[in-house]
Design a protein around this motif. Structure first.
Motif, PDB file in Angstrom:
ATOM      1  N   HIS A   3     -16.580 121.727  18.102  1.00 40.04           N
ATOM      2  CA  HIS A   3     -17.519 120.195  17.026  1.00 40.04           C
ATOM      3  C   HIS A   3     -16.673 119.232  16.189  1.00 40.04           C
ATOM      4  N   LEU A   4     -15.940 119.223  16.690  1.00 38.84           N
ATOM      5  CA  LEU A   4     -14.450 118.323  15.694  1.00 38.84           C
ATOM      6  C   LEU A   4     -13.820 117.860  16.699  1.00 38.84           C
ATOM      7  N   PRO A   5     -14.492 116.072  16.012  1.00 40.38           N
ATOM      8  CA  PRO A   5     -13.539 115.887  16.841  1.00 40.38           C
ATOM      9  C   PRO A   5     -11.810 115.573  17.665  1.00 40.38           C
ATOM     10  N   PHE A   6     -12.481 114.733  18.685  1.00 39.19           N
ATOM     11  CA  PHE A   6     -11.396 114.975  19.614  1.00 39.19           C
ATOM     12  C   PHE A   6     -10.355 113.762  19.754  1.00 39.19           C
ATOM     13  N   HIS A   7     -11.295 112.680  19.751  1.00 38.56           N
ATOM     14  CA  HIS A   7     -10.428 111.352  19.527  1.00 38.56           C
ATOM     15  C   HIS A   7      -9.182 110.987  18.509  1.00 38.56           C
ATOM     16  N   PRO A   8      -8.852 112.001  17.375  1.00 42.54           N
ATOM     17  CA  PRO A   8      -7.665 111.891  16.537  1.00 42.54           C
ATOM     18  C   PRO A   8      -6.761 112.697  17.382  1.00 42.54           C
ATOM     19  N   TRP A   9      -6.755 113.743  18.686  1.00 39.89           N
ATOM     20  CA  TRP A   9      -5.762 114.835  18.820  1.00 39.89           C
ATOM     21  C   TRP A   9      -5.320 113.475  20.428  1.00 39.89           C
ATOM     22  N   LEU A  10      -5.972 112.976  20.999  1.00 40.38           N
ATOM     23  CA  LEU A  10      -5.910 112.677  21.744  1.00 40.38           C
ATOM     24  C   LEU A  10      -4.852 111.258  21.379  1.00 40.38           C
ATOM     25  N   GLU A  11      -5.194 110.344  20.544  1.00 39.66           N
ATOM     26  CA  GLU A  11      -4.295 109.386  19.530  1.00 39.66           C
ATOM     27  C   GLU A  11      -2.571 109.841  19.488  1.00 39.66           C
ATOM     28  N   ASN A  12      -3.093 110.983  19.243  1.00 42.08           N
ATOM     29  CA  ASN A  12      -0.781 111.801  18.559  1.00 42.08           C
ATOM     30  C   ASN A  12      -1.010 112.533  20.445  1.00 42.08           C
ATOM     31  N   TYR A  13      -1.371 112.830  21.349  1.00 40.04           N
ATOM     32  CA  TYR A  13      -1.049 112.998  22.430  1.00 40.04           C
ATOM     33  C   TYR A  13      -1.168 112.171  23.050  1.00 40.04           C
ATOM     34  N   GLN A  14      -1.175 110.840  23.143  1.00 40.67           N
ATOM     35  CA  GLN A  14      -0.640 109.496  23.995  1.00 40.67           C
ATOM     36  C   GLN A  14       0.305 109.215  22.962  1.00 40.67           C
ATOM     37  N   SER A  15       0.498 109.026  22.061  1.00 39.93           N
ATOM     38  CA  SER A  15       1.416 108.218  21.497  1.00 39.93           C
ATOM     39  C   SER A  15       2.362 109.593  21.242  1.00 39.93           C
ATOM     40  N   ALA A  16       2.827 110.565  21.678  1.00 43.00           N
ATOM     41  CA  ALA A  16       3.284 111.012  22.136  1.00 43.00           C
ATOM     42  C   ALA A  16       3.791 111.424  23.497  1.00 43.00           C
ATOM     43  N   ASN A  18       3.561 108.415  25.514  1.00 42.91           N
ATOM     44  CA  ASN A  18       3.695 107.399  25.279  1.00 42.91           C
ATOM     45  C   ASN A  18       5.808 107.197  24.849  1.00 42.91           C
ATOM     46  N   GLN A  19       5.978 107.659  23.189  1.00 44.22           N
ATOM     47  CA  GLN A  19       7.626 108.268  23.169  1.00 44.22           C
ATOM     48  C   GLN A  19       8.515 108.646  23.735  1.00 44.22           C
ATOM     49  N   LEU A  20       7.899 110.117  24.310  1.00 45.65           N
ATOM     50  CA  LEU A  20       8.125 110.809  25.888  1.00 45.65           C
ATOM     51  C   LEU A  20       8.761 109.256  26.811  1.00 45.65           C
ATOM     52  N   ILE A  21       7.900 108.681  27.093  1.00 46.27           N
ATOM     53  CA  ILE A  21       7.884 108.527  28.378  1.00 46.27           C
ATOM     54  C   ILE A  21       9.429 107.138  28.450  1.00 46.27           C
ATOM     55  N   SER A  22       9.089 106.517  27.154  1.00 44.87           N
ATOM     56  CA  SER A  22      10.175 105.088  26.355  1.00 44.87           C
ATOM     57  C   SER A  22      11.244 105.827  26.521  1.00 44.87           C
TER      58      SER A  22
END
Length: 186
Positions: A3-16, A18-22
Motif C-alpha cells: 500500500h506504499l505510494p508507487f509514484h516516487p519509485w517510478l520517478e527515481n527509476y525514470q530519472s536513472a 534517462n541519465q543512463l540513456i543520456s
C-alpha cells in the motif's frame, strides 16, 4: 508494503533510466566521432598506396611519400617491388636483344636493325664463321669453347669502331656491320 505510494519509485527509476540513456547517447556519439576520425586518418594513406600500386601496374615510375608504422613498411615494400620490376624489365629487354655469352647483339636484334637501315649506299656486312669450332668444343670442352667465343667477341669489339654493329648470330657465326667506309688507323 503493497500500500506504499508507487509514484516516487517510478520517478527515481525514470530519472536513472534517462541519465543512463543520456550517458549511452553521449558515449555512442563520441565513439562514432572517434571512429570517423580514425577511419579518415587510415583511408588517406591507403588511398595513396592504392594510387601507388595503380601506377606500378601501369609501368609508371612513382615515388611514394614517407609514411610511418605499418603503412611505411608497406610503402617501402612497394617501392622495392617497383625497383625490382624495373630491373627485371631492363634485364628482359637486354636478354631479348643480346647474346648472353658474348654480350653482343643477337640475331633478332640485327634483323630488326638491318630491316630499318637497309638499303644503304655505304657500309659493309661481314659474316665471320669460326671453322672447325665443333672440333674445338669436342676436344677442349664446352667451357673452353665458350671462353674462346667470349675472347673472339672481345677482339672484334677492340678492332671495330664504336658506331659499327656487332652481333653473334648463333653458334660460331658473327656479323659485323660497318656503317662508314673503313679508314686506316694510324
Amino acid at each position: 508494503m503493497l500500500h506504499l505510494p508507487f509514484h516516487p519509485w517510478l520517478e527515481n527509476y525514470q530519472s536513472a533510466r534517462n541519465q543512463l540513456i543520456s550517458i549511452f547517447a553521449i558515449t555512442l556519439s563520441l565513439a562514432i566521432l572517434s571512429a570517423w576520425f580514425a577511419a579518415r586518418s587510415m583511408v588517406k594513406p591507403i588511398q595513396v598506396l592504392v594510387e601507388f600500386s595503380k601506377k606500378i601496374g601501369r609501368g609508371e615510375k612513382y615515388i611514394a611519400p614517407k609514411m610511418n608504422g605499418e603503412f611505411g613498411v608497406l610503402s617501402g615494400t612497394m617501392t622495392a617491388m617497383q625497383a625490382n620490376i624495373i630491373k627485371r624489365e631492363e634485364e628482359l629487354t637486354y636478354r631479348a636483344s643480346h647474346d648472353l655469352l658474348t654480350g653482343l647483339y643477337n640475331r633478332s636484334a640485327v634483323e630488326r636493325y638491318l630491316s630499318e637501315c637497309l638499303p644503304r649506299i655505304t657500309g659493309s656486312l661481314i659474316l665471320i664463321n669460326i671453322r672447325h669450332f665443333k672440333d674445338i668444343n669436342n676436344m677442349m670442352g664446352f667451357e673452353n669453347g665458350d671462353r674462346l667465343l667470349q675472347l673472339f667477341a672481345q677482339r672484334l669489339i677492340d678492332v671495330s669502331n664504336p658506331e659499327d654493329r656487332l652481333a653473334r648470330l648463333g653458334g660460331m657465326s658473327f656479323l659485323l656491320f660497318i656503317r662508314k667506309p673503313y679508314q686506316k688507323r694510324i
